[in-house]
Scaffold this motif. Structure first.
Motif, PDB file in Angstrom:
ATOM      1  N   GLN A 158       2.770   4.676   7.337  1.00  0.00           N
ATOM      2  CA  GLN A 158       3.859   3.713   7.155  1.00  0.00           C
ATOM      3  C   GLN A 158       3.764   2.583   8.177  1.00  0.00           C
ATOM      4  O   GLN A 158       3.928   1.406   7.837  1.00  0.00           O
ATOM      5  CB  GLN A 158       5.208   4.418   7.279  1.00  0.00           C
ATOM      6  CG  GLN A 158       5.541   5.359   6.134  1.00  0.00           C
ATOM      7  CD  GLN A 158       6.915   5.973   6.283  1.00  0.00           C
ATOM      8  OE1 GLN A 158       7.775   5.449   6.994  1.00  0.00           O
ATOM      9  NE2 GLN A 158       7.142   7.102   5.614  1.00  0.00           N
ATOM     10  N   SER A 159       3.499   2.942   9.442  1.00  0.00           N
ATOM     11  CA  SER A 159       3.362   1.918  10.480  1.00  0.00           C
ATOM     12  C   SER A 159       2.157   1.031  10.200  1.00  0.00           C
ATOM     13  O   SER A 159       2.222  -0.194  10.321  1.00  0.00           O
ATOM     14  CB  SER A 159       3.232   2.592  11.848  1.00  0.00           C
ATOM     15  OG  SER A 159       3.192   1.638  12.885  1.00  0.00           O
ATOM     16  N   GLU A 162       2.542  -1.730   7.592  1.00  0.00           N
ATOM     17  CA  GLU A 162       3.200  -2.941   8.081  1.00  0.00           C
ATOM     18  C   GLU A 162       2.187  -3.902   8.692  1.00  0.00           C
ATOM     19  O   GLU A 162       2.332  -5.128   8.587  1.00  0.00           O
ATOM     20  CB  GLU A 162       4.285  -2.581   9.096  1.00  0.00           C
ATOM     21  CG  GLU A 162       5.482  -1.861   8.508  1.00  0.00           C
ATOM     22  CD  GLU A 162       6.196  -2.677   7.444  1.00  0.00           C
ATOM     23  OE1 GLU A 162       6.503  -3.856   7.716  1.00  0.00           O
ATOM     24  OE2 GLU A 162       6.450  -2.133   6.344  1.00  0.00           O
ATOM     25  N   LYS A 165       0.553  -5.758   5.887  1.00  0.00           N
ATOM     26  CA  LYS A 165       1.391  -6.871   5.428  1.00  0.00           C
ATOM     27  C   LYS A 165       1.249  -8.091   6.335  1.00  0.00           C
ATOM     28  O   LYS A 165       1.238  -9.234   5.868  1.00  0.00           O
ATOM     29  CB  LYS A 165       2.858  -6.440   5.381  1.00  0.00           C
ATOM     30  CG  LYS A 165       3.186  -5.390   4.342  1.00  0.00           C
ATOM     31  CD  LYS A 165       4.660  -5.020   4.444  1.00  0.00           C
ATOM     32  CE  LYS A 165       5.037  -3.889   3.497  1.00  0.00           C
ATOM     33  NZ  LYS A 165       6.471  -3.494   3.637  1.00  0.00           N
ATOM     34  N   ALA A 260       0.417  -2.253  15.597  1.00  0.00           N
ATOM     35  CA  ALA A 260       1.283  -1.258  14.965  1.00  0.00           C
ATOM     36  C   ALA A 260       1.231  -0.008  15.836  1.00  0.00           C
ATOM     37  O   ALA A 260       0.180   0.343  16.367  1.00  0.00           O
ATOM     38  CB  ALA A 260       0.816  -0.941  13.541  1.00  0.00           C
ATOM     39  N   VAL A 278       4.330  -5.132  15.035  1.00  0.00           N
ATOM     40  CA  VAL A 278       4.905  -5.280  13.698  1.00  0.00           C
ATOM     41  C   VAL A 278       5.714  -4.062  13.273  1.00  0.00           C
ATOM     42  O   VAL A 278       6.609  -4.164  12.431  1.00  0.00           O
ATOM     43  CB  VAL A 278       3.814  -5.571  12.644  1.00  0.00           C
ATOM     44  CG1 VAL A 278       3.103  -6.887  12.962  1.00  0.00           C
ATOM     45  CG2 VAL A 278       2.805  -4.427  12.544  1.00  0.00           C
ATOM     46  N   ALA A 279       5.393  -2.900  13.869  1.00  0.00           N
ATOM     47  CA  ALA A 279       6.119  -1.682  13.515  1.00  0.00           C
ATOM     48  C   ALA A 279       5.827  -0.585  14.523  1.00  0.00           C
ATOM     49  O   ALA A 279       4.772  -0.562  15.166  1.00  0.00           O
ATOM     50  CB  ALA A 279       5.730  -1.202  12.114  1.00  0.00           C
ATOM     51  N   LEU A 315      10.622   4.453   9.939  1.00  0.00           N
ATOM     52  CA  LEU A 315       9.867   3.253  10.265  1.00  0.00           C
ATOM     53  C   LEU A 315      10.780   2.245  10.956  1.00  0.00           C
ATOM     54  O   LEU A 315      11.881   1.966  10.493  1.00  0.00           O
ATOM     55  CB  LEU A 315       9.287   2.642   8.985  1.00  0.00           C
ATOM     56  CG  LEU A 315       8.413   1.394   9.171  1.00  0.00           C
ATOM     57  CD1 LEU A 315       7.110   1.750   9.874  1.00  0.00           C
ATOM     58  CD2 LEU A 315       8.129   0.735   7.817  1.00  0.00           C
ATOM     59  N   THR A 317      10.986  -1.642  12.315  1.00  0.00           N
ATOM     60  CA  THR A 317      10.436  -2.988  12.260  1.00  0.00           C
ATOM     61  C   THR A 317      11.432  -3.972  12.878  1.00  0.00           C
ATOM     62  O   THR A 317      12.565  -3.589  13.240  1.00  0.00           O
ATOM     63  CB  THR A 317      10.142  -3.419  10.817  1.00  0.00           C
ATOM     64  OG1 THR A 317      11.388  -3.498  10.092  1.00  0.00           O
ATOM     65  CG2 THR A 317       9.205  -2.427  10.122  1.00  0.00           C
TER      66      THR A 317
END
Length: 322
Positions: A158-159, A162, A165, A260, A278-279, A315, A317
């Motif tokens: 999940q991290s 990001e 993205k 991340a 970013v995360a 998560l 962010t």
């Protein structure tokens, strides 16, 4: 490192009232007595790591709120100080603790002392870093030691997504890994690799920094010098992310290289808010310890648990912090 030394040295004093000092052979945990407050050990990794400082605080607050147990917290000097963590487990057994809740520094090296604990009648709950399942089966304790912890692979994915993205397809990234002997280090690396594959990034390198900030600073600095095309860093914990950020800034690339991470310690949050990270991934360390204590107390009372008792992840962010 005074705090860690005090924590280990204080173990004998805190547990002395619960049993006699043993010799080279571990004592057997005494039977529960009506109205007693059983002694539990929380054995963690480095108390220099803010994540484990939060875990300690949460565990102590939870134990105080319960009011039906005596909790001793034990830490080690750094993330690779496996010998002292083994010694801490042995001390818990010798001093007749009723249960041990442990975040192992290594997924295999702690199996033997934990088997001795189980054989002595001490209840064991594994948190944070999962013990090696095959080694536990070989030792005959797989059905006696539950794992109370998160899905590290899914959290890292999940991290990592990001970062996908933020960078877009074909960007070159590197991974900063945790301790090679720790299952969560392997799982987080796998999660990052899952994100890289799914997002079409290019993995330019993957090296361990043993969860440590200073080592991550050195390792990433060398990687950036060798490869000027690196656009992203996947750090398996926030401490390494902080070291990475320092290396990035020193090379004049703040904001150009995104990070991340994993853990959501307070020190990383300003970097998430400004967008250089970013995360990160919150695995709720304090709640893990509290859950581990609750499972240990149920086991002392006669209940049995085994396998994975999955805990929450979230998560984090810039948007979620705001």
């Amino acid at each position: 490192m005074k705090k860690q030394i005090i924590a280990v040295a204080g173990l004998a004093l805190a547990l002395a009232a619960c049993g006699k000092e043993g010799g080279t052979t571990a004592a057997t945990a005494p039977a529960a007595q009506p109205g007693e407050k059983p002694a539990l050990c929380l054995v963690m990794k480095s108390l220099a790591n803010e994540f484990f400082q939060q875990m300690q605080k949460g565990a102590e607050e939870h134990a105080a709120k319960r009011g039906d147990l005596t909790l001793q917290v034990v830490g080690i000097q750094n993330e690779t100080d496996i010998d002292n963590q083994v010694a801490a487990v042995e001390k818990c057994v010798t001093q007749q603790a009723r249960a041990i809740v442990i975040a192992p520094a290594d997924s295999r090296a702690l199996i033997a002392p934990l088997k001795r604990a189980v054989d002595a009648g001490v209840k064991v709950v594994n948190i944070d870093v999962q013990l090696d399942e095959g080694a536990m089966k070989s030792a005959g304790i797989a059905d006696k030691v539950p794992f109370v912890g998160p899905d590290n692979r899914e959290g890292a994915k999940q991290s990592g997504l990001e970062l996908v993205k933020a960078l877009g397809k074909d960007a070159e990234v590197v991974i900063l890994e945790g301790n090679p002997g720790a299952a969560n280090a392997t799982q987080r690396k796998q999660g990052f690799e899952d994100a890289i594959k799914e997002g079409g990034l290019k993995l330019a390198g993957s090296k361990t920094a043993h969860w440590e900030t200073n080592e991550a600073h050195t390792v990433l600095g060398s990687m950036l010098t060798a490869n000027q095309n690196i656009k992203g860093v996947l750090a398996a914990n926030d401490n390494m992310a902080l070291g990475a950020l320092k290396a990035i800034e020193e090379q004049g690339k703040k904001g150009q290289i995104k990070v991340a991470a994993f853990d959501n310690i307070p020190a990383i949050q300003p970097h998430v808010k400004e967008g250089t990270v970013v995360a990160t991934l919150d695995q709720y360390g304090a709640q893990q310890a509290a859950n581990g204590i609750d499972y240990a107390m149920k086991m002392i009372a006669g209940e049995s648990f085994s396998g994975w008792q999955k805990t929450e992840i979230k998560l984090i962010t810039k948007d979620s912090l705001q």
